[in-house]
Design a protein around this motif. Structure first.
Motif, short mmCIF file in Angstrom:
data_model
loop_
_atom_site.label_atom_id
_atom_site.label_comp_id
_atom_site.label_asym_id
_atom_site.label_seq_id
_atom_site.Cartn_x
_atom_site.Cartn_y
_atom_site.Cartn_z
N ASP A 54 0.85 -1.18 0.00
CA ASP A 54 0.00 0.00 0.00
C ASP A 54 0.90 1.24 0.00
OD1 ASP A 54 -1.74 2.10 0.50
OD2 ASP A 54 -2.81 1.06 2.11
N ALA A 55 0.97 1.93 -1.12
CA ALA A 55 1.87 3.07 -1.28
C ALA A 55 1.52 4.23 -0.35
CB ALA A 55 1.87 3.53 -2.73
N THR A 56 0.34 4.23 0.24
CA THR A 56 -0.04 5.31 1.17
C THR A 56 0.50 5.08 2.58
OG1 THR A 56 -2.15 4.30 1.82
CG2 THR A 56 -2.15 5.72 -0.15
N LYS A 57 1.05 3.90 2.84
CA LYS A 57 1.59 3.57 4.17
C LYS A 57 3.12 3.75 4.15
CE LYS A 57 -2.25 1.33 5.63
NZ LYS A 57 -3.13 1.89 6.55
N ASP A 58 3.65 4.33 5.21
CA ASP A 58 5.10 4.57 5.29
C ASP A 58 5.91 3.29 5.40
OD1 ASP A 58 4.81 7.30 5.13
OD2 ASP A 58 4.75 7.58 7.30
N ASP A 59 5.32 2.23 5.97
CA ASP A 59 6.08 0.99 6.19
C ASP A 59 5.83 -0.07 5.12
OD1 ASP A 59 3.49 0.47 7.00
OD2 ASP A 59 4.05 -0.43 8.92
N GLU A 60 5.11 0.27 4.05
CA GLU A 60 4.91 -0.64 2.92
C GLU A 60 5.47 0.04 1.68
OE1 GLU A 60 1.20 -2.84 2.50
OE2 GLU A 60 0.53 -1.99 4.41
N TYR A 61 6.48 -0.59 1.08
CA TYR A 61 7.15 0.04 -0.05
C TYR A 61 8.01 -0.97 -0.80
CZ TYR A 61 10.93 0.32 3.44
OH TYR A 61 11.85 0.02 4.40
N LYS A 73 14.37 3.73 -1.84
CA LYS A 73 12.97 3.43 -2.14
C LYS A 73 12.65 3.75 -3.59
CE LYS A 73 11.01 3.99 2.46
NZ LYS A 73 10.01 4.71 3.28
N TYR A 102 8.11 -4.59 0.86
CA TYR A 102 7.60 -4.60 2.22
C TYR A 102 6.08 -4.46 2.13
CZ TYR A 102 12.40 -3.63 3.69
OH TYR A 102 13.76 -3.71 3.91
N THR A 103 5.34 -5.42 2.67
CA THR A 103 3.89 -5.41 2.47
C THR A 103 3.13 -6.16 3.56
OG1 THR A 103 2.13 -5.95 0.90
CG2 THR A 103 4.01 -7.46 0.99
N ASP A 109 -3.88 -3.09 8.88
CA ASP A 109 -2.88 -2.64 9.84
C ASP A 109 -2.65 -3.60 11.00
OD1 ASP A 109 -2.38 -0.36 8.39
OD2 ASP A 109 -3.82 0.86 9.51
#
Length: 123
Positions: A54-61, A73, A102-103, A109
Motif C-alpha cells: 500500500d503506497a499510502t503507508k510509510d512501512d509498505e514500499y 525506495k 515490504y507489504t 494494519d
C-alpha cells in the motif's frame, strides 16, 4: 441445494492470524524486457504472490538495497497481489542489489509487514 450444503459443511474456516507470505517470482524491466536487470529509471514489473504494498503507508514500499545495506525506495506506480510496477526517481550506481517488497498483502494494519526479496542487477 442439498449437495451444495453438504459440500460447504465439510469446509472448516481458518483464521489467518499470521498474515500473508509474499514472494517474488520475476522482475522485468519493462523497457528493455530483460529479467532481473533494472536499467536507470525504467519501470520494472515485479510478479509474485501476496504482494500488494500500500503506497499510502510509510512501512509498505519497494526498495533496492546495495551491498552496504543502503536502501533506496522506488516509486510504486501500480500494486496488486500478483504484480507491482515501480521505478526509481534517479538512477543508482551499476551493480548487484536486493530488491525488497515490504507489504501486509492488503490484510490491514493489524497484520505485520512481511518482506519478499530477490537479487537483481542495476545497469
Amino acid at each position: 441445494m442439498e449437495p451444495f450444503k453438504t459440500l460447504l459443511a465439510a469446509i472448516l474456516p481458518v483464521n489467518n492470524s499470521e498474515g500473508a507470505k509474499p514472494a517474488i517470482n520475476t522482475v522485468l524491466d519493462e523497457t528493455t524486457l530483460v529479467y532481473d536487470v533494472i536499467t536507470g529509471t525504467d519501470v520494472f514489473s515485479i510478479a509474485g504472490s501476496d504482494l500488494a504494498p500500500d503506497a499510502t503507508k510509510d512501512d509498505e514500499y519497494v526498495a533496492l538495497v546495495d551491498a552496504h545495506g543502503v536502501e533506496t525506495k522506488a516509486v510504486i506506480d501500480f500494486s496488486d497481489l500478483q504484480n507491482v510496477k515501480a521505478h526509481l526517481e534517479s538512477a543508482l550506481l551499476a551493480g548487484e542489489y536486493t530488491l525488497k517488497v515490504y507489504t501486509r498483502s492488503g490484510l490491514g494494519d493489524e497484520f505485520g509487514v512481511h518482506v519478499a526479496s530477490r537479487k537483481v542487477v542495476v545497469e
